[in-house]
Design an enzyme around this catalytic site. Structure first.
Site, PDB file in Angstrom:
ATOM      1  N   TYR A   1      -6.458  13.013 -16.032  1.00 38.34           N
ATOM      2  CA  TYR A   1      -6.679  12.428 -14.696  1.00 38.34           C
ATOM      3  C   TYR A   1      -8.179  12.328 -14.387  1.00 38.34           C
ATOM      4  O   TYR A   1      -8.682  11.247 -14.067  1.00 38.34           O
ATOM      5  CB  TYR A   1      -5.959  13.255 -13.615  1.00 38.34           C
ATOM      6  CG  TYR A   1      -6.045  12.612 -12.246  1.00 38.34           C
ATOM      7  CD1 TYR A   1      -5.264  11.505 -11.922  1.00 38.34           C
ATOM      8  CD2 TYR A   1      -6.936  13.084 -11.286  1.00 38.34           C
ATOM      9  CE1 TYR A   1      -5.361  10.901 -10.679  1.00 38.34           C
ATOM     10  CE2 TYR A   1      -7.038  12.481 -10.041  1.00 38.34           C
ATOM     11  CZ  TYR A   1      -6.236  11.393  -9.737  1.00 38.34           C
ATOM     12  OH  TYR A   1      -6.343  10.777  -8.499  1.00 38.34           O
TER      13      TYR A   1
ATOM     14  N   GLY B   1      -0.708  -1.168  -6.298  1.00 38.82           N
ATOM     15  CA  GLY B   1      -0.244   0.082  -5.682  1.00 38.82           C
ATOM     16  C   GLY B   1       0.079  -0.111  -4.210  1.00 38.82           C
ATOM     17  O   GLY B   1      -0.030   0.824  -3.409  1.00 38.82           O
TER      18      GLY B   1
ATOM     19  N   ALA C   1       2.792  -0.494  -2.590  1.00 39.80           N
ATOM     20  CA  ALA C   1       4.076  -0.065  -2.016  1.00 39.80           C
ATOM     21  C   ALA C   1       4.040   1.321  -1.392  1.00 39.80           C
ATOM     22  O   ALA C   1       4.994   1.702  -0.719  1.00 39.80           O
ATOM     23  CB  ALA C   1       5.157  -0.118  -3.101  1.00 39.80           C
TER      24      ALA C   1
ATOM     25  N   ASP D   1       4.613  -3.574 -14.184  1.00 40.37           N
ATOM     26  CA  ASP D   1       4.324  -2.217 -14.645  1.00 40.37           C
ATOM     27  C   ASP D   1       2.941  -2.217 -15.296  1.00 40.37           C
ATOM     28  O   ASP D   1       2.764  -2.751 -16.402  1.00 40.37           O
ATOM     29  CB  ASP D   1       5.403  -1.784 -15.648  1.00 40.37           C
ATOM     30  CG  ASP D   1       5.125  -0.382 -16.188  1.00 40.37           C
ATOM     31  OD1 ASP D   1       4.110   0.222 -15.807  1.00 40.37           O
ATOM     32  OD2 ASP D   1       5.935   0.089 -17.009  1.00 40.37           O
ATOM     33  N   LEU D   2       1.983  -1.610 -14.623  1.00 39.67           N
ATOM     34  CA  LEU D   2       0.595  -1.653 -15.099  1.00 39.67           C
ATOM     35  C   LEU D   2       0.316  -0.637 -16.205  1.00 39.67           C
ATOM     36  O   LEU D   2      -0.820  -0.528 -16.663  1.00 39.67           O
ATOM     37  CB  LEU D   2      -0.361  -1.428 -13.924  1.00 39.67           C
ATOM     38  CG  LEU D   2      -0.295  -2.501 -12.826  1.00 39.67           C
ATOM     39  CD1 LEU D   2      -1.147  -2.094 -11.623  1.00 39.67           C
ATOM     40  CD2 LEU D   2      -0.754  -3.859 -13.351  1.00 39.67           C
TER      41      LEU D   2
ATOM     42  N   GLY E   1      -2.051   4.033  -9.124  1.00 34.30           N
ATOM     43  CA  GLY E   1      -2.456   5.143  -9.961  1.00 34.30           C
ATOM     44  C   GLY E   1      -1.388   6.208  -9.973  1.00 34.30           C
ATOM     45  O   GLY E   1      -0.480   6.202  -9.139  1.00 34.30           O
TER      46      GLY E   1
ATOM     47  N   GLY F   1       1.569   5.052  -0.081  1.00 35.84           N
ATOM     48  CA  GLY F   1       0.354   5.825   0.130  1.00 35.84           C
ATOM     49  C   GLY F   1      -0.867   5.026   0.557  1.00 35.84           C
ATOM     50  O   GLY F   1      -0.810   4.225   1.511  1.00 35.84           O
TER      51      GLY F   1
HETATM   52  P1  NAD Z   1       1.107   6.937  -4.254  1.00 31.28           P
HETATM   53  O1  NAD Z   1       1.955   7.548  -5.305  1.00 31.28           O
HETATM   54  O2  NAD Z   1       1.522   7.058  -2.838  1.00 31.28           O
HETATM   55  O3  NAD Z   1       0.860   5.399  -4.574  1.00 31.28           O
HETATM   56  C1  NAD Z   1       0.551   4.942  -5.865  1.00 31.28           C
HETATM   57  C2  NAD Z   1       1.165   3.574  -6.048  1.00 31.28           C
HETATM   58  O4  NAD Z   1       0.834   3.124  -7.360  1.00 31.28           O
HETATM   59  C3  NAD Z   1       2.704   3.593  -5.943  1.00 31.28           C
HETATM   60  O5  NAD Z   1       3.157   2.587  -5.080  1.00 31.28           O
HETATM   61  C4  NAD Z   1       3.147   3.391  -7.371  1.00 31.28           C
HETATM   62  O6  NAD Z   1       4.398   2.728  -7.502  1.00 31.28           O
HETATM   63  C5  NAD Z   1       1.993   2.562  -7.927  1.00 31.28           C
HETATM   64  N1  NAD Z   1       1.999   2.678  -9.380  1.00 31.28           N
HETATM   65  C6  NAD Z   1       1.982   3.809 -10.123  1.00 31.28           C
HETATM   66  N2  NAD Z   1       2.149   3.516 -11.415  1.00 31.28           N
HETATM   67  C7  NAD Z   1       2.267   2.165 -11.502  1.00 31.28           C
HETATM   68  C8  NAD Z   1       2.496   1.271 -12.579  1.00 31.28           C
HETATM   69  N3  NAD Z   1       2.663   1.712 -13.838  1.00 31.28           N
HETATM   70  N4  NAD Z   1       2.560  -0.047 -12.312  1.00 31.28           N
HETATM   71  C9  NAD Z   1       2.439  -0.505 -11.040  1.00 31.28           C
HETATM   72  N5  NAD Z   1       2.235   0.296  -9.980  1.00 31.28           N
HETATM   73  C10 NAD Z   1       2.168   1.624 -10.210  1.00 31.28           C
HETATM   74  O7  NAD Z   1      -0.323   7.583  -4.474  1.00 31.28           O
HETATM   75  P2  NAD Z   1      -1.700   7.471  -3.651  1.00 31.28           P
HETATM   76  O8  NAD Z   1      -2.138   8.849  -3.381  1.00 31.28           O
HETATM   77  O9  NAD Z   1      -1.621   6.472  -2.554  1.00 31.28           O
HETATM   78  O10 NAD Z   1      -2.641   6.923  -4.834  1.00 31.28           O
HETATM   79  C11 NAD Z   1      -3.376   5.725  -4.752  1.00 31.28           C
HETATM   80  C12 NAD Z   1      -4.656   5.892  -5.552  1.00 31.28           C
HETATM   81  O11 NAD Z   1      -5.468   6.885  -4.931  1.00 31.28           O
HETATM   82  C13 NAD Z   1      -4.435   6.357  -6.994  1.00 31.28           C
HETATM   83  O12 NAD Z   1      -5.299   5.632  -7.844  1.00 31.28           O
HETATM   84  C14 NAD Z   1      -4.842   7.817  -6.957  1.00 31.28           C
HETATM   85  O13 NAD Z   1      -5.294   8.289  -8.209  1.00 31.28           O
HETATM   86  C15 NAD Z   1      -5.943   7.767  -5.921  1.00 31.28           C
HETATM   87  N6  NAD Z   1      -6.245   9.063  -5.311  1.00 31.28           N
HETATM   88  C16 NAD Z   1      -5.308   9.717  -4.565  1.00 31.28           C
HETATM   89  C17 NAD Z   1      -5.613  10.967  -4.018  1.00 31.28           C
HETATM   90  C18 NAD Z   1      -4.623  11.737  -3.182  1.00 31.28           C
HETATM   91  O14 NAD Z   1      -4.865  12.932  -2.904  1.00 31.28           O
HETATM   92  N7  NAD Z   1      -3.540  11.128  -2.726  1.00 31.28           N
HETATM   93  C19 NAD Z   1      -6.884  11.516  -4.221  1.00 31.28           C
HETATM   94  C20 NAD Z   1      -7.813  10.807  -4.986  1.00 31.28           C
HETATM   95  C21 NAD Z   1      -7.484   9.582  -5.522  1.00 31.28           C
END
Ligand code: NAD
Length: 254
Positions: free
Chosen positions: A152, A8, A10, A41-42, A71, A12
């Site tokens: 989720y 992940g 790329a 692709d995970l 995620g 957030g």
């Molecule tokens: P984001 O969408 O900014 O980043 C998620 C990254 O995961 C992306 O770069 C995406 O391309 C990658 N990804 C998704 N599906 C994929 C796949 N099939 N194969 C490979 N890569 C894949 O989101 P984020 O908020 O930075 O999320 C990061 C983690 O934090 C996640 O596990 C999310 O559940 C967790 N989280 C986020 C929040 C929030 O409020 N943002 C809160 C709790 C937990």
């Protein structure tokens, strides 16, 4: 220079983790669907195996750190949620544990969520299917769900239990492993929930005691700490980084 794989990477939180770890002197092997050292692709077993092979090749089979951050949120389909958030994490842990065992003071972090404690996910049959490693049955349960938010919460609850189940075997191999459970964090995933009419109101109104959502860097700093030697006695813990959300929701339980 420690070599650390970050899924992940790329976007957030994952992108912020890469930045924090690079600043701390790590070489990063990012894993993502695009803009990463390893493109994979995970959500599929084949994609996960391709990711593991590429990481092993790029690291020459030795990793000092691993962060499983990739995620998808509740606005995705339930079957994608469980495939990425549970199996996309546990198969990376299984596939890369051998490389970590050869690393220097190796440590790993899985990004869970404060959502893991919401709505009794432990009662969901799909949690038992995930913990049994049965992806086909998990997908069957997921496809029958009405609410993707249940998928989720269940995926994050199950992945947290999976990490806890590794406490003894990973310690025997000299590897520390922890969960960071964020609350709401300003990322594209969070924005997607705010843009989704099914969740927008609830997400907007569910505000942490600190009165705001977190910034990805605030999660990344904790991940960097947990990977560092400063956290040398922290193992198999769940660290909430949520502005007080968990305590607000269940003040008398932990
Ligand atoms: P984001 O969408 O900014 O980043 C998620 C990254 O995961 C992306 O770069 C995406 O391309 C990658 N990804 C998704 N599906 C994929 C796949 N099939 N194969 C490979 N890569 C894949 O989101 P984020 O908020 O930075 O999320 C990061 C983690 O934090 C996640 O596990 C999310 O559940 C967790 N989280 C986020 C929040 C929030 O409020 N943002 C809160 C709790 C937990």
């Amino acid at each position: 220079m420690p070599t650390t794989a970050v899924s992940g990477s790329a976007s957030g939180i994952g992108a912020a983790v890469c930045q924090a770890l690079r600043a701390a002197g790590h070489r990063i092997i990012g894993i993502d669907r695009e803009h990463a050292e390893v493109i994979a692709d995970l959500s599929s077993a084949a994609g996960r195996q391709a990711a593991i092979s590429a990481v092993l090749e790029q690291s020459a089979g030795v990793l000092d750190g691993l962060v499983c951050c990739a995620g998808v949120g509740s606005s995705a389909l339930s079957n994608t949620i469980v495939a990425v958030n549970y199996f996309g994490v546990t198969e990376l842990l299984d596939g890369l544990v051998g490389a970590l065992a050869k690393g220097h003071e190796p440590a790993a972090v899985v990004i869970g969520s404060v959502a893991a404690t919401h709505g009794n996910p432990e009662l969901q049959p799909m949690v038992a299917a995930m913990l049994a490693g049965n992806e086909a049955l998990t997908l069957e349960h997921a496809n029958a769900l009405e609410k993707s938010s249940v998928a989720y919460a269940s995926s994050k609850y199950a992945v947290t239990c999976n990490v806890r189940s590794r406490a003894v075997p990973w310690a025997k191999q000299g590897i520390r492993l922890n969960v960071v459970a964020p609350g709401a964090v300003e990322t594209p995933l969070h924005q997607a929930s705010l843009n989704d009419p099914r969740f927008a109101k609830a997400v907007r109104e569910f505000v942490a005691p600190l009165g705001r959502a977190g910034h990805p860097e605030e999660i990344a700093q904790v991940v960097a700490f947990l990977l560092s030697s400063q956290a040398s006695f922290i193992h198999a813990s769940v660290m909430f980084v949520d502005g007080g959300m968990d305590a607000m929701v269940r003040p008398a339980r932990f």
